[in-house]
Design a protein around this motif. Structure first.
Motif, PDB file in Angstrom:
ATOM      1  N   VAL A 189       0.825  -1.212   0.000  1.00  0.00           N
ATOM      2  CA  VAL A 189       0.000   0.000   0.000  1.00  0.00           C
ATOM      3  C   VAL A 189       0.856   1.258   0.000  1.00  0.00           C
ATOM      4  CG1 VAL A 189      -2.036  -1.077   1.020  1.00  0.00           C
ATOM      5  CG2 VAL A 189      -0.290  -0.134   2.514  1.00  0.00           C
ATOM      6  N   VAL A 190       2.020   1.209   0.647  1.00  0.00           N
ATOM      7  CA  VAL A 190       2.920   2.374   0.602  1.00  0.00           C
ATOM      8  C   VAL A 190       3.417   2.589  -0.825  1.00  0.00           C
ATOM      9  CG1 VAL A 190       5.148   3.271   1.361  1.00  0.00           C
ATOM     10  CG2 VAL A 190       3.596   2.227   3.021  1.00  0.00           C
ATOM     11  N   PHE A 249      -9.128  -8.742   2.667  1.00  0.00           N
ATOM     12  CA  PHE A 249     -10.080  -9.651   2.035  1.00  0.00           C
ATOM     13  C   PHE A 249      -9.350 -10.822   1.381  1.00  0.00           C
ATOM     14  CE2 PHE A 249     -12.982  -5.744   1.170  1.00  0.00           C
ATOM     15  CZ  PHE A 249     -13.306  -5.706   2.511  1.00  0.00           C
ATOM     16  N   LEU A 250      -8.260 -10.518   0.668  1.00  0.00           N
ATOM     17  CA  LEU A 250      -7.524 -11.544  -0.071  1.00  0.00           C
ATOM     18  C   LEU A 250      -6.752 -12.467   0.871  1.00  0.00           C
ATOM     19  CD1 LEU A 250      -6.632 -12.550  -2.917  1.00  0.00           C
ATOM     20  CD2 LEU A 250      -4.663 -11.023  -2.687  1.00  0.00           C
ATOM     21  N   MET A 251      -5.968 -11.880   1.783  1.00  0.00           N
ATOM     22  CA  MET A 251      -5.116 -12.686   2.654  1.00  0.00           C
ATOM     23  C   MET A 251      -5.930 -13.494   3.659  1.00  0.00           C
ATOM     24  SD  MET A 251      -2.017 -12.194   1.593  1.00  0.00           S
ATOM     25  CE  MET A 251      -0.871 -12.653   2.871  1.00  0.00           C
ATOM     26  N   HIS A 252      -7.046 -12.946   4.112  1.00  0.00           N
ATOM     27  CA  HIS A 252      -7.876 -13.698   5.058  1.00  0.00           C
ATOM     28  C   HIS A 252      -8.442 -14.943   4.384  1.00  0.00           C
ATOM     29  CE1 HIS A 252     -11.556 -14.556   7.499  1.00  0.00           C
ATOM     30  NE2 HIS A 252     -10.715 -14.307   8.488  1.00  0.00           N
ATOM     31  N   VAL A 269      -1.737  -4.450  -7.756  1.00  0.00           N
ATOM     32  CA  VAL A 269      -1.054  -4.916  -6.547  1.00  0.00           C
ATOM     33  C   VAL A 269      -1.691  -6.175  -5.986  1.00  0.00           C
ATOM     34  CG1 VAL A 269      -0.452  -4.303  -4.172  1.00  0.00           C
ATOM     35  CG2 VAL A 269      -0.192  -2.628  -6.007  1.00  0.00           C
ATOM     36  N   ARG A 270      -3.031  -6.170  -5.766  1.00  0.00           N
ATOM     37  CA  ARG A 270      -3.667  -7.356  -5.189  1.00  0.00           C
ATOM     38  C   ARG A 270      -3.615  -8.535  -6.154  1.00  0.00           C
ATOM     39  NH1 ARG A 270      -2.334  -5.781  -1.455  1.00  0.00           N
ATOM     40  NH2 ARG A 270      -3.026  -3.809  -0.659  1.00  0.00           N
ATOM     41  N   ASP A 301      -7.597  -2.754   3.163  1.00  0.00           N
ATOM     42  CA  ASP A 301      -8.870  -3.486   3.160  1.00  0.00           C
ATOM     43  C   ASP A 301      -8.845  -4.643   2.178  1.00  0.00           C
ATOM     44  OD1 ASP A 301      -9.770  -1.700   4.947  1.00  0.00           O
ATOM     45  OD2 ASP A 301     -11.464  -0.982   3.780  1.00  0.00           O
ATOM     46  N   TYR A 302      -8.428  -4.352   0.940  1.00  0.00           N
ATOM     47  CA  TYR A 302      -8.462  -5.377  -0.094  1.00  0.00           C
ATOM     48  C   TYR A 302      -7.422  -6.459   0.181  1.00  0.00           C
ATOM     49  CZ  TYR A 302     -11.112  -1.630  -2.143  1.00  0.00           C
ATOM     50  OH  TYR A 302     -12.033  -0.638  -2.341  1.00  0.00           O
ATOM     51  N   GLY A 303      -6.311  -6.063   0.766  1.00  0.00           N
ATOM     52  CA  GLY A 303      -5.332  -7.062   1.182  1.00  0.00           C
ATOM     53  C   GLY A 303      -5.891  -7.970   2.258  1.00  0.00           C
TER      54      GLY A 303
END
Length: 727
Positions: free
Chosen positions: A538-539, A584-587, A654-655, A580-582
């Motif tokens: 995200v950075v 959703f994906l990583m969880h 990125v995602r 947030d989107y990370g």
């Protein structure tokens, strides 16, 4: 049977109770929500840091006799030179203004050197501190001051600028709300392809918006939190954007569970159990990031923290209680015509995100390095960002006050038309005037009102407003007058203090935001590596989005500067919202890993199952922030553009590619030092494929849940005989 009927009856009653409680709450908070626009403060002093000289000047001015003076500059101009008739017209109109309003002395015209312009400084304490009275005064003067026949007549000065800004912010809330609702409506119809379903999350988001406005009003009344037009607008975007994102995730999971559960109530319970932690962590990161703004020195940024936080929390509570209740009451038919039948399988179709993920994992290292290089190259665009935005350049469409300011800067290059205000102790006023006159860069000094132990002094510089030369003069005045207890303020000094405070706040708040988000991610993912991966992503997105802004703001949009708060606010929102989107994906990736999937399989499954939802949520969030680009304030346009571009980069680059390929390359190390990182990978067959069934693995090969159980019991899982286990 009786017990079963009782439990079924209770299940049916729960949604009705939830809806009833929300209706009651809406009735209670409705009147408070209507007062939210009334508490918004948009004077410069409401944005300034409490410790700044210019803040002290503004506050002392309010205490002087007559309250805050409204200062105007009436500008008459004709290309080629003013005629005698033009001067008579100006004198007549000035006389009419003096007769209609209580002015501080008779205004005197100051001609420009080439004779093309007459400037009349006008000051009145009649409106006092009431903004409505000030706006009425400015509009009344504008009704009198008229040009024609080649003569331009404009009303400028700080008072006119404040009125023009009030008009912009006065219509901002309604414009922003309607535009955002329109964008979200169109996108939800396209996403759900249902004539009814889109209404549910949209209506719930509207309820959340009303609750957040009432909560914002309560924060102001109970804790004196500053609410500005900017923070109010951002709160509206957050409620509708983030709330719709949560709704998309919940509805998508609910649709899945309806195929596995016969009753909608049971399907919704399963859906909330599955995606609830991700939604909670997602809102938690945004709320935590916004709360870090409480450490800001800048008053407007410090107020935006709790105001934005209540917006996110209102969206969270509404989407996890009211939305599920309404969906359960409406049943499966709300999905018409694509109703998910119990026991059915979703229509088999090739997933775009599965295809993208598969292509990325063929050469994960190449994709990762290439994507990182692209983000780095885009970030170089930050070197092209212009200097701080001047007050005269802060509107996308120049109002009359800005046009007058530009005319004055062009026709009076030898002196500033906008004074620097000095507030001196009444007993030392004469000495302060003498010191100010001898300061380099000062053209004229004039004493003004006195009272409450203070004297107001107007200092005119030789440099144009908000130029490096004027900045040097203001700094010299502060250095020379500070020993005698005088404060130096005014519009130009306020801009200097704003820029200095923004620079200080970035150094303090950026580390706080990163630390807060990192702690939440560690708690959710039970890993140190995965949170660091998401934060790095995200950075990088923030840097790239800001770089794209640097490439288009001046060359394409024609903006003459960058808002001083752009860097900090875009960082807070992109980090908090991007994670947030990370999440959703990583969880989901972690869920698949716990079930026994190999790292690559878990990553691709997570991308396939959440990719569509993340894409939809990203497009909705980007579109809601893009609505800010339609507003007439350059600072809001820049903020909306950077966040919208950053969200799209995060969603589709990125995602999809970078986080997925990095997870594949790291394998189980992505979950280090959690238990998942210590479980051996499943054995492979002769072709290199994982042996999936217990029969294929053999009795000696523990399943992943068994291995996790062994690890919880303190044992060490062993590799099956005859295979090579990689840790």
């Amino acid at each position: 049977m009786g017990a079963v009927r009782t439990r079924t009856g209770r299940k049916r009653a729960v949604p009705w109770v939830v809806v009833g409680l929300w209706l009651a709450a809406l009735v209670l908070v409705g009147p408070l929500a209507g007062k939210f626009a009334d508490i918004q403060q948009n004077r410069a002093v409401d944005y300034l840091p409490d410790s700044a000289d210019s803040t002290q000047v503004a506050r002392i001015q309010d205490e002087l006799p007559g309250g805050e003076a409204t200062d105007l500059v009436l500008v008459y101009h004709r290309d080629g030179g003013l005629t005698d008739a033009d001067r008579r017209t100006a004198d007549q109109q000035i006389t009419e203004v003096s007769g209609a309003y209580d002015l501080a002395g008779q205004p005197k015209g100051i001609p420009s050197k080439d004779g093309s312009t007459l400037m009349y400084p006008v000051s009145s304490t009649q409106p006092g501190q009431d903004e409505e009275a000030r706006d009425a005064f400015v509009d009344g003067v504008r009704d009198i001051v008229e040009g024609g026949g080649g003569l331009s007549a404009e009303v400028g000065g700080p008072g006119a600028l404040g009125t023009d800004m009030n008009k912009v912010f006065g219509t901002l809330d309604a414009t922003l709300l309607l535009a955002t609702l329109g964008v979200v409506t169109v996108l939800l119809i396209l996403i759900y392809r249902s004539p009814f379903l889109w209404l549910v999350p949209l209506a719930v988001a509207g309820v959340a918006a009303a609750v957040s406005m009432a909560a914002g009003y309560g924060l102001h009344e109970l804790f004196d939190v500053t609410v500005t037009g900017q923070s109010g607008g951002v709160m509206t975007v957050l409620v509708l954007g983030a709330g719709t994102d949560y709704a998309l995730l919940i509805v998508s999971r609910y649709r899945e569970e309806l195929r596995r559960h016969e009753r909608p109530y049971d399907a919704m319970r399963a859906a909330l159990r599955g995606c609830g932690p991700a939604v909670l962590a997602s809102s938690g990161t945004v709320a935590a990031g916004l709360l870090c703004l409480l450490a800001a020195d800048l008053n407007s940024s410090r107020g935006m923290g709790p105001v934005g936080m209540v917006g996110v929390l209102a969206a969270l509570v509404a989407m996890t209680t009211l939305l599920p209740a309404v969906l359960v009451l409406l049943g499966r038919r709300v999905f018409w015509p694509l109703i998910p039948a119990f026991g059915s399988e979703p229509k088999a179709r090739r997933s775009l995100f599965a295809a993208m993920g598969t292509s990325a994992t063929r050469r994960p290292a190449t994709v990762l390095v290439g994507g990182a290089a692209l983000l780095g190259a885009l970030a170089l665009g930050t070197l092209n960002l212009s200097g701080s935005l001047k007050q005269e350049d802060s509107f996308t469409e120049r109002p009359e006050s800005i046009t007058a300011m530009r005319t004055l800067a062009q026709e009076y290059p030898e002196r500033s038309s906008r004074p620097v205000t000095v507030i001196a102790p009444e007993g030392r006023a004469a000495a302060v005037v003498e010191r100010a006159r001898t300061t380099e860069g000062v053209a004229e000094v004039a004493s003004g009102r006195s009272g409450s132990g203070w004297t107001e002094i107007a200092v005119f510089t030789t440099a144009a407003p908000e130029t490096p030369a004027e900045t040097r003069t203001i700094e010299a005045l502060r250095a020379g007058l500070d020993p005698v207890g005088a404060y130096v303020g005014g519009p130009s000094a306020q801009q200097i203090d704003l820029a200095d405070s923004e620079s200080r706040d970035r150094k303090v708040i950026v580390p706080l935001v990163l630390a807060a988000v990192f702690v939440i991610l560690v708690g959710l993912l039970r890993s140190l590596v995965a949170p660091l991966l998401l934060l790095a992503a995200v950075v990088a997105v923030w840097g790239a989005a800001l770089g794209i802004g640097g490439l288009v703001f001046e060359p394409v949009f024609g903006f003459a500067g960058t808002d001083p708060g752009l860097g900090l606010l875009s960082f807070v929102f992109l980090v908090a919202l991007g994670v947030d989107y990370g999440i959703f994906l990583m969880h989901r990736m972690r869920e698949e890993s716990v079930r026994g999937a190999e790292p690559e399989t878990a990553a691709l499954t997570a991308l396939r199952t959440t990719g569509g939802v993340i894409a939809s949520a990203g497009v909705v969030l980007a579109a809601t922030f893009a609505v800010l680009t339609t507003l007439p304030m350059v600072g809001l346009v820049e903020l909306g553009f950077v966040i919208a571009v950053g969200v799209l980069l995060d969603t589709f680059l990125v995602r999809t590619y970078l986080v997925t390929t990095a997870s594949v390359l790291l394998k189980r190390r992505v979950w280090w030092p959690g238990r998942l990182s210590h479980v051996p990978e499943l054995p492979v067959d002769a072709e290199g494929g994982a042996l999936r069934s217990p029969a294929e693995r053999g009795a000696a090969a523990p399943t992943l849940p068994q291995a996790l159980g062994s690890a919880r019991a303190g044992g060490t899982p062993t590799a099956p005989s005859g295979t090579h286990a990689r840790s």
